[in-house]
Design an enzyme around this catalytic site. Structure first.
Site, short mmCIF file in Angstrom:
data_model
loop_
_atom_site.label_atom_id
_atom_site.label_comp_id
_atom_site.label_asym_id
_atom_site.label_seq_id
_atom_site.Cartn_x
_atom_site.Cartn_y
_atom_site.Cartn_z
N ILE A 75 4.93 49.45 13.55
CA ILE A 75 4.48 50.25 14.69
C ILE A 75 4.83 51.70 14.35
CG2 ILE A 75 4.81 50.78 17.14
CD1 ILE A 75 5.82 47.84 17.44
N HIS A 120 -8.21 42.87 8.81
CA HIS A 120 -8.43 43.07 7.37
C HIS A 120 -8.09 41.84 6.52
CE1 HIS A 120 -4.33 45.34 7.70
NE2 HIS A 120 -4.06 44.10 7.31
N ASN A 121 -7.76 40.71 7.16
CA ASN A 121 -7.66 39.41 6.48
C ASN A 121 -8.47 38.41 7.31
OD1 ASN A 121 -5.90 40.34 4.55
ND2 ASN A 121 -4.08 39.36 5.37
N MET A 139 5.15 53.74 4.59
CA MET A 139 5.95 54.27 5.69
C MET A 139 6.41 55.71 5.45
SD MET A 139 9.43 51.99 5.20
CE MET A 139 10.37 52.73 6.53
N HIS A 188 -7.88 48.29 2.88
CA HIS A 188 -7.12 48.06 4.12
C HIS A 188 -5.82 48.85 4.13
CE1 HIS A 188 -4.40 45.62 1.77
NE2 HIS A 188 -3.86 45.00 2.79
#
EC number: 6.5.1.8
Length: 401
Positions: free
Chosen positions: A168, A274-275, A309, A330
């Site tokens: 997140i 995306h999967n 990140m 992705h």
């Protein structure tokens, strides 16, 4: 840039493999060659710039099949994907110390293996999912035995993050607008469904289309009971993943509202897998398109391509490139395994590479260190023929499972 490398069909493998980067390792190439041997793969396999080796099928691959489906190509994190919304807040309206925001979100949204103590999702989400799930588990009761406290677990995991590379983030775009972005999938039950049907495909070992070069590429042929059952189950898991992200976003907004000036969401909201697998029409044929670490990038279709990140992420608009089957990457894509990242980097490296970002900086997330990922800017340059960049996001807060 467009296609940069083509593995041409020959006596050893069937369809061409069209790769939108030169940055690809030999192990991924060998894996793609095996995938290209499958006789039910149509036209070619498209490979995105974030390509790296996966289990069974290569991450970053788009696999068009006709009359067959490969459970391991979809994988076990069925429906994993992204959700992002823009708020009508500016960076100047955020508090100087973002730690209270992070802690508030972490209290609302369980991470890792954790789940809610009570069902948090709205009945309007849970009841339709439960109704669709019942016929699946009636035909395949083994699924229930694979997940502890089956009903309670899948329902209490709605609105939870999970672990690994799920996250997140609070981000700022080029206009200093505030975005919330998250990455998650179908949680424990999605994993169970993926694992169960992958093993079932191996056990049934259908040979309607000839030799399978790798047991992880075992498939179900259209017309078989297992094909229909898997499609039903995978569609359920994809819907669950979509609802999971939507529920999580609702909880995040609840968590941050008391700590920020009054705000609203803009109309720019994106929720994409995306999967996953979907039925689409390409090159004059109705096909099953499996995107293993790739998002759909149809004409003007909005998508999200996250970096690591510590790197930038992108909101994009698709260009409907036919050679990619209207797809794009992705994310940045890993350039090394989690175990290798833990060996190569220290906690001090993580602290340095995430400087200025409110996030965990302990040894438990070293495998997610930015240096373990490819350069997202190069990945984006390699797919300029696939998408147009609308917004560039830089995270200022990150929560990892």
């Amino acid at each position: 840039m467009g296609i940069q490398k083509i593995l041409n069909a020959n006596a050893q493998y069937g369809v061409p493999v069209k790769i939108f980067t030169n940055d690809i390792d030999q192990e991924s190439i060998e894996q793609l060659k095996k995938m290209a041997q499958l006789q039910f793969v149509h036209s070619h396999i498209a490979v995105m710039p974030d390509v790296h080796v996966g289990k069974g099928a290569t991450v970053g691959s788009v696999i068009p099949t006709k009359h067959a489906i490969i459970p391991a190509a979809v994988g076990v994190d069925i429906g994993c994907g992204m959700n992002a919304i823009r708020l009508n807040l500016k960076a100047s309206q955020l508090p100087d110390n973002l730690a209270p925001l992070r802690y508030a979100i972490e209290r609302k949204v369980p991470v890792g293996f954790e789940l809610h103590k009570q069902i948090k999702a709205k009945a309007s989400s849970v009841i339709p999912l439960e109704k669709r799930l019942q016929p699946i588990i009636k035909k395949h009761p083994g699924l229930v035995r694979m997940l502890r406290k089956f009903d309670a677990t899948w329902q209490k995991q709605l609105g939870t993050l999970g672990g690994g590379n799920h996250f997140i983030e609070l981000c700022l775009d080029e206009n200093q607008d505030v975005w919330i972005m998250l990455h998650s999938g179908s949680r424990g039950l999605g994993n169970v469904i993926g694992t169960y049907f992958i093993e079932l495909a191996k056990k049934e070992a259908q040979h309607r289309f000839g030799h399978v070069p790798d047991k992880d590429l075992s498939y179900f042929a259209e017309g078989s009971n297992s094909f229909d059952d898997y499609v039903e189950a995978v569609e359920w898991a994809q819907e669950y993943a979509f609802e999971n992200r939507r529920e999580m976003m609702r909880l995040i907004l609840e968590a941050i509202r008391p700590l920020l000036p009054p705000f609203q969401m803009t109309k720019e909201a994106i929720n994409c897998h995306h999967n996953y697998v979907s039925r689409e029409h390409h090159f004059g044929e109705d096909l099953l398109i499996t995107r293993k670490g790739a998002i759909r990038a149809g004409r003007d279709e909005l998508g999200i391509i996250p970096g690591s990140m510590g790197a930038r992420s992108y909101i994009v608009k698709g260009k409907a490139n036919p050679e990619s089957f209207c797809s794009c990457s992705h994310g940045a894509g890993r350039k090394m395994s989690r175990s290798k990242a833990k060996l190569l980097f220290s906690q001090d490296d993580l602290i340095h590479q995430t400087q200025g970002i409110e996030c965990r900086k302990d040894s438990g997330v070293i495998d997610e260190i930015p240096s373990a990922y490819k350069d997202i800017d190069q990945v984006m340059a390699n797919q300029s023929d696939l998408v147009e960049i609308l917004h560039t996001l830089k995270q200022i807060l990150c929560i990892k499972g």
